[in-house]
Design a protein around this motif. Structure first.
Motif, PDB file in Angstrom:
ATOM      1  N   UNK A 671       6.555 -12.983  47.582  1.00  0.00           N
ATOM      2  CA  UNK A 671       7.417 -13.899  46.836  1.00  0.00           C
ATOM      3  C   UNK A 671       6.651 -14.531  45.682  1.00  0.00           C
ATOM      4  N   UNK A 688      11.447 -14.580  45.625  1.00  0.00           N
ATOM      5  CA  UNK A 688      10.496 -15.253  44.755  1.00  0.00           C
ATOM      6  C   UNK A 688      11.011 -15.304  43.321  1.00  0.00           C
ATOM      7  N   UNK A 691      13.756 -17.842  42.880  1.00  0.00           N
ATOM      8  CA  UNK A 691      13.252 -19.214  42.776  1.00  0.00           C
ATOM      9  C   UNK A 691      12.724 -19.456  41.370  1.00  0.00           C
ATOM     10  N   UNK A 695      14.313 -22.235  38.743  1.00  0.00           N
ATOM     11  CA  UNK A 695      13.531 -23.396  38.336  1.00  0.00           C
ATOM     12  C   UNK A 695      14.059 -24.020  37.046  1.00  0.00           C
ATOM     13  N   UNK A 705      18.490 -23.059  43.493  1.00  0.00           N
ATOM     14  CA  UNK A 705      17.110 -23.240  43.923  1.00  0.00           C
ATOM     15  C   UNK A 705      17.021 -23.377  45.443  1.00  0.00           C
ATOM     16  N   UNK A 709      14.974 -20.917  48.452  1.00  0.00           N
ATOM     17  CA  UNK A 709      13.830 -21.638  49.025  1.00  0.00           C
ATOM     18  C   UNK A 709      14.004 -21.777  50.520  1.00  0.00           C
ATOM     19  N   UNK A 712      13.408 -18.563  52.345  1.00  0.00           N
ATOM     20  CA  UNK A 712      11.983 -18.241  52.419  1.00  0.00           C
ATOM     21  C   UNK A 712      11.285 -19.101  53.461  1.00  0.00           C
ATOM     22  N   UNK A 713      11.541 -20.417  53.403  1.00  0.00           N
ATOM     23  CA  UNK A 713      10.876 -21.308  54.352  1.00  0.00           C
ATOM     24  C   UNK A 713      11.302 -20.991  55.781  1.00  0.00           C
ATOM     25  N   UNK A 716       9.470 -17.776  57.012  1.00  0.00           N
ATOM     26  CA  UNK A 716       8.052 -17.953  57.316  1.00  0.00           C
ATOM     27  C   UNK A 716       7.870 -18.884  58.508  1.00  0.00           C
TER      28      UNK A 716
END
Ligand code: ATP
Ligand code: SF4
Ligand code: MG
Lengths: 739, 321
Positions: A671, A688, A691, A695, A705, A709, A712-713, A716
């Motif tokens: 990302x 990635x 994002x 931005x 956004x 995000x 992704x969070x 992970x």
């Protein structure tokens, strides 16, 4: 005990062996001549000390071991007993001197040439926990010698192993169990069975009972004694427990700082020690007779054991010897007959004790009385140790006690062991639940009870489904992943539109459906995460295994390469690689690297394998020195076999944990590369990249956004929680699964 | 000690040599003989520039001559020339370096303090509310990519606050220290925070597990049994031993940041080395990338060396291998 040379003929050995044996019967089985073993030490932070220092672990030792005898090797910790034992088996290379086994000089043979001799000499280790590979089943551990030497067919092997188990007093039905399911004493029996498998002539027992309970010690000592009678084994029995040695051995050798200071028959050395050090050791052994105890005040040796790096001049014992004189400080005494009639009793001392003389110089009670007392005390301590000696030889009955010990002890063997049931007690019904529980299934069980891990696994599964179903989502919504909706997907000002019934998660800056793009982005993230991790772990594990197992040049080279890789700024190199690629494809020989996902995978793989390699290497180095690896080497296993069967299963947990923890790292790396514009190229959907694009719109379009995000969070986070859970399940604090 | 340092320096030199080799492979060999000069010249360079580059870099000679030339230029401190912007790469990097340095110098103490203190607390009071909070928060930040956290910080702490009239944090950008130390610090607070939070999370986890290991050791129990005050046990006996892996990790991280602060710099618009590199990529300005990679690698090597020295000074028993 006593002389058992007349019983050396094992019922299992062929006639060839008998003839062979009789031809050389007068020749010692093992002859160590002037053996020296020095370990180079890396001179530490000692300032001003350059040059190479060595630990003089064994310094000029000569020793003969007669067929069928048991030689006890005693001495303080660190005096070099284990080293001598390992040198004798050629598990260590000699610094100088020679090892002659059964008429062959082994000291210069290569590992390959040593292989046939490995069948004839074996080792039993001190640590019943460390000497068995906890990740293999008992049947496979005991069968290892057969597999390594290829002596029995696979089908015959099971039968032989079960016979061996029976021979050493184990229940053959426990063939499929793991070492953790046995008590300490039973594990030691497993070690004995493994050592016995190929009918060795010589067995080095390195403190085989000192890690066991006293009551269990007796059983193992009796087992060893019985086996010796049955098979005519020759033992080098290392111990620091004089009472065990006195019971089991024919002769005693006393070691001090790498040298033998006294050697002779048990009856001589234990009763009439000549060397002050032996006398001091003996005086510390408890004597049951109160009369004798009062007289035999223990001689407390003053001073610490000097360093084997820099041993004292002259007689090495002189700084601590109550009898030391000037001569002792300059001239080293040779090992020779100093006093007394017995030519077999040697001592290395300028001023040996006289017959019955006490160490403090005062004359003891009449030597006859002293001898009688000592013999009596020996008998008593021996009885205390092994029970009625005359009854001892009936092995099976004696062993029954341990074989029959309760089965539920898998969880806490050491505790269960202190309760030894009486012989003859009926065997309790085997507890089903402990049968065949591998460390893996235990870990899996623990994992299943960890709610956070279960939830994370669920989340990961959902994300995977989300990615797989991306085309379905696209067709359900009717929005292609690249399809732009300039009218319905954008506000009149050309800005992204918020979530609505048409666009569930809103649109992006080009009026594309965010939900569909997220789903396709998940494909990229997961694919790169898994592929890059697989590459990283594969390369890292192989390098780590090889580098950790083979010390020396290979390791040095690999270790330096790892240092270099770890010191290189990963991201910058990734960027430069990707950037050149975006200008012009690279050609390395036949390999052409162009932009795309593959470059991302390769870049992440190239720059992170070193981390894995370093961790695996560290673990391998720790495992390499464990006793079960040494046991495999003693059996003659080749390096690749040890790496594959003994080392790899033990680093596997680490590898698995790291794999789980590396996937999120790879996903984030991908990302990040895409965020920077050097990863996956537009218009391919990628988190990635999304994002990065969002931005510019954070003031107008929060969803643009927020959703990528969050995706992704969430991904992970889920992988990290699951990774933590797996780690805790595999290595729960408090239970030492490495043991 | 001297031998130890010599070894570490030798390793550093080795690393640098490998870096030059890899860079050379990527930029001078990879593109293929015909394309090197064109790639280095930048976009839409006139043929005359391409020819000039080919001549300057001896591109018509065998690869080892080219490499020798490349290496000797570097050894003379010449990082190359940016043909696209007609500027020496040295100048560009000299301007960027202080920015990266400022970022790291502020973030490192923050993350080390956060990480180590919370990790120690978690290890000393395992399963307490504090431990659970720290561990949970650490896990969250640990799982958050720097660029996501950075963007979110800007969104919430700068944009939302400013919109609502509380302008504590400035817009992304950089103010040199020499111009105004106060504004310098103010401009850097959010980047420091972003970097520190993400990294601190890793240190919380590392410290916690390392401390838990050490606290289970016999000598710590002995110290406790002897009545050594708990605070002393934790900070003098346990933390000291637990610090080893942390120091090692810090060395690696700080080193890598010299090149890897790329993302933070990008998010917060700080014209440091990483930012320069990313912009060079967008401009396809390869000479600048080469320069940044070489300098950043040197930064990594230097940082690792400093940590090694610290290590040896702090712990005289340091295993020298
Ligand atoms: N692989 C090695 N490298 C360096 N030094 C070693 C190595 N193995 C043993 N030594 C050193 O050699 C000396 C003798 O060790 P050894 O293990 O043979 O003693 P030991 O008599 O068996 O002691 P213990 O009773 O504790 O088992 C010790 O000082 C030890 O530190
Ligand atoms: S030689 Fe001297 S110092 Fe050594 S043991 Fe004998 S009396 Fe003691
Ligand atoms: Mg030993």
């Amino acid at each position: 005990m006593g002389d058992s040379t007349d019983q050396v003929l094992s019922p299992r050995e062929g006639t060839a062996a008998v003839i062979d044996h009789q031809e050389r019967v007068d020749e010692p089985l093992l002859r160590l001549h002037d053996v020296v073993k020095h370990f180079p030490v890396r001179s530490g932070a000692r300032l001003g000390r350059h040059g190479r220092e060595v630990v003089r672990a064994v310094d000029h030792v000569s020793l003969d071991l007669q067929r069928g005898e048991t030689l006890g090797l005693v001495g303080e910790t660190g005096c070099g007993k284990s080293t001598l034992g390992r040198v004798a088996l050629r598990l260590l290379d000699l610094t100088s001197g020679s090892v002659n086994f059964d008429g062959t000089d082994l000291s210069r043979l290569s590992d390959r040439r040593l292989l046939p001799y490995r069948r004839q000499m074996q080792m039993i280790f001190q640590d019943p926990y460390g000497s068995l590979n906890g990740r293999r089943r008992v049947g496979s551990i005991i069968g290892d010698p057969f597999a390594i030497h290829g002596v029995e067919s696979r089908s015959a092997r099971r039968q032989s192993v079960q016979e061996l188990m029976e021979l050493v007093g184990l229940n053959p039905e426990h063939y499929n169990r793991f070492p953790a399911e046995f008590s300490g004493g039973q594990r030691q029996r497993i070690g004995v069975a493994r050592a016995l498998a190929l009918h060795p002539k010589l067995i080095v027992c390195d403190e085989p009972v000192s890690a066991l309970d006293v009551s269990i010690q007796a059983q193992i000592v009796n087992l060893l004694a019985g086996l010796q009678r049955e098979f005519g084994l020759t033992y080098l029995f290392i111990s620091h427990d004089l009472s065990v040695v006195r019971h089991l051995c024919d002769r005693i050798a006393v070691m001090y700082l790498g040298q033998i200071v006294e050697i002779g028959p048990v009856s001589e050395v234990a009763v009439n020690p000549r060397h002050p050090y032996t006398a001091a050791l003996l005086s510390a052994v408890p004597v049951p007779d109160p009369d004798a105890a009062a007289r035999a005040t223990p001689v407390v040796l003053t001073g610490d054991l000097p360093s084997p790096i820099d041993p004292p001049t002259g007689c090495r014992f002189h700084p601590r010897c109550p009898r030391a004189q000037d001569l002792c400080r300059v001239e080293a005494p040779a090992l020779q007959i100093r006093l007394g009639p017995d030519a077999a009793h040697l001592a290395a001392c300028h001023f040996p004790l006289a017959n019955g003389e006490r160490l403090d110089g005062a004359q003891g009670p009449s030597s006859d009385r002293a001898t009688a007392l000592l013999v009596e005390s020996l008998r008593q301590s021996a009885q205390a140790l092994v029970g009625d000696l005359d009854a001892a030889p009936q092995l099976p009955a004696d062993l029954a006690s341990e074989v029959l010990s309760p089965d539920g002890q898998g969880a806490e063997p050491p505790d269960a062991e202190s309760v030894v049931p009486l012989p003859g007690e009926p065997e309790p019904a085997p507890a089903r639940k402990v049968q065949m529980r591998s460390p893996w299934s235990l870990a899996f069980q623990r994992l299943r009870h960890d709610r956070a891990s279960i939830v994370s696994a669920g989340v990961i599964l959902s994300i995977v489904l989300f990615a797989i179903l991306a085309p379905v989502i696209a067709s359900l919504t009717g929005h292609g992943v690249l399809e732009q909706f300039p009218t319905i997907g954008l506000t009149p000002d050309g800005l992204p539109k918020g979530p609505s019934a048409t666009f569930l998660l809103g649109t992006d800056d080009l009026g594309r459906d965010l939900l569909v793009r997220l789903a396709y982005g998940a494909q990229i993230s997961l694919m790169v995460g898994v592929l890059a991790t697989a590459l990283t772990v594969f390369v890292g594990a192989i390098v780590g295994l090889i580098s950790g197992y083979f010390s020396g040049l290979v390791d040095t080279v690999f270790a330096r390469v790892m240092d270099v890789m770890l010191a290189i700024p990963f991201l910058l190199f990734a960027i430069s690689l990707a950037s050149v690629v975006s200008v012009t494809p690279l050609h390395f020989g036949p390999v052409t690297i162009g932009p795309g996902i593959s470059i991302v995978v390769i870049v992440i793989g190239i720059f992170s394998w070193a981390t894995v390699a370093r961790i695996v290497r560290g673990q391998v180095i720790a495992i390499r020195n464990r006793e079960f690896v040494e046991a495999a080497r003693a059996l003659g296993a080749r390096s690749w076999r040890i790496i594959l069967f003994d080392v790899l299963p033990n680093v596997m947990p680490t590898i698995i944990v790291y794999t789980t923890l590396l996937i999120p790292v790879s996903i984030v790396s991908e990302a990040a590369l895409s965020y920077l514009g050097v990863g996956v190229q537009p218009p391919t959907a990628d988190w990635g990249q999304m994002i990065a694009e969002a931005q510019g719109y954070y003031q107008q379009a929060w969803w643009f956004l927020t959703f990528p995000s969050a995706a992704l969070i969430l991904t992970t986070l889920a992988f990290n929680i699951l990774g933590d859970g797996i780690r805790d399940a595999i290595d729960p604090r408090g239970t030492d699964f490495r043991g | 000690m001297i031998r130890f340092l010599a070894r570490r320096i030798a390793l550093g030199v080795l690393v640098m040599w490998c870096v030059t080799l890899v860079v050379f492979l990527i930029f001078y060999v990879g593109p293929g003989a015909g394309d090197v000069a064109r790639a280095l010249a930048g976009r839409e360079a006139p043929p005359s520039t391409v020819a000039l580059i080919a001549r300057n870099l001896l591109l018509d000679r065998p690869w080892y001559v080219q490499y020798g030339h490349f290496l000797s230029q570097l050894l003379h401190g010449n990082l190359g020339y940016d043909y696209y912007n007609s500027e020496s790469v040295n100048t560009i990097i000299a301007q960027a370096f202080p920015v990266t340095f400022s970022l790291i110098i502020g973030a490192a103490p923050l993350w080390l303090a956060f990480g180590i203190l919370s990790g120690v607390y978690s290890a000393v009071r395992p399963r307490s509310l504090g431990d659970r909070t720290f561990t949970g928060v650490a896990l969250l930040f640990y799982s958050t990519p720097t660029f996501v956290l950075g963007v979110l910080l800007i969104l919430v702490l700068y944009y939302e606050l400013t919109v609502h009239g509380v302008s504590i944090f400035p817009a992304p950008g950089y103010v040199p220290f020499t111009q105004s130390p106060l504004q310098w610090a103010r401009a850097l607070i959010l980047p420091w925070l972003a970097l520190a939070l993400v990294l601190a999370a890793a240190y919380t986890r590392l410290t916690r597990s390392s401390m838990l290991d050490v606290l289970g050791e016999d000598y710590v129990r002995t110290a406790r049994a002897k009545g050594v005050p708990e605070r002393r046990v934790i900070f003098r006996h346990a933390l000291r031993a637990a610090l080893n892996p942390i120091v090692t990790q810090a060395g690696i991280d700080i080193g890598v940041l010299f090149g890897g602060a790329v993302i933070t710099e990008q998010v917060f618009d700080l014209p440091g080395l990483g930012w320069v590199a990313v912009h060079a990529i967008q401009e396809q300005d390869l000479p600048v990338i080469i320069g940044v990679v070489v300098v950043a690698s040197a930064g990594v090597v230097a940082a690792n060396l400093i940590v090694d020295i610290l290590y040896a000074v702090l712990d005289p028993r340091v295993r020298l291998h």
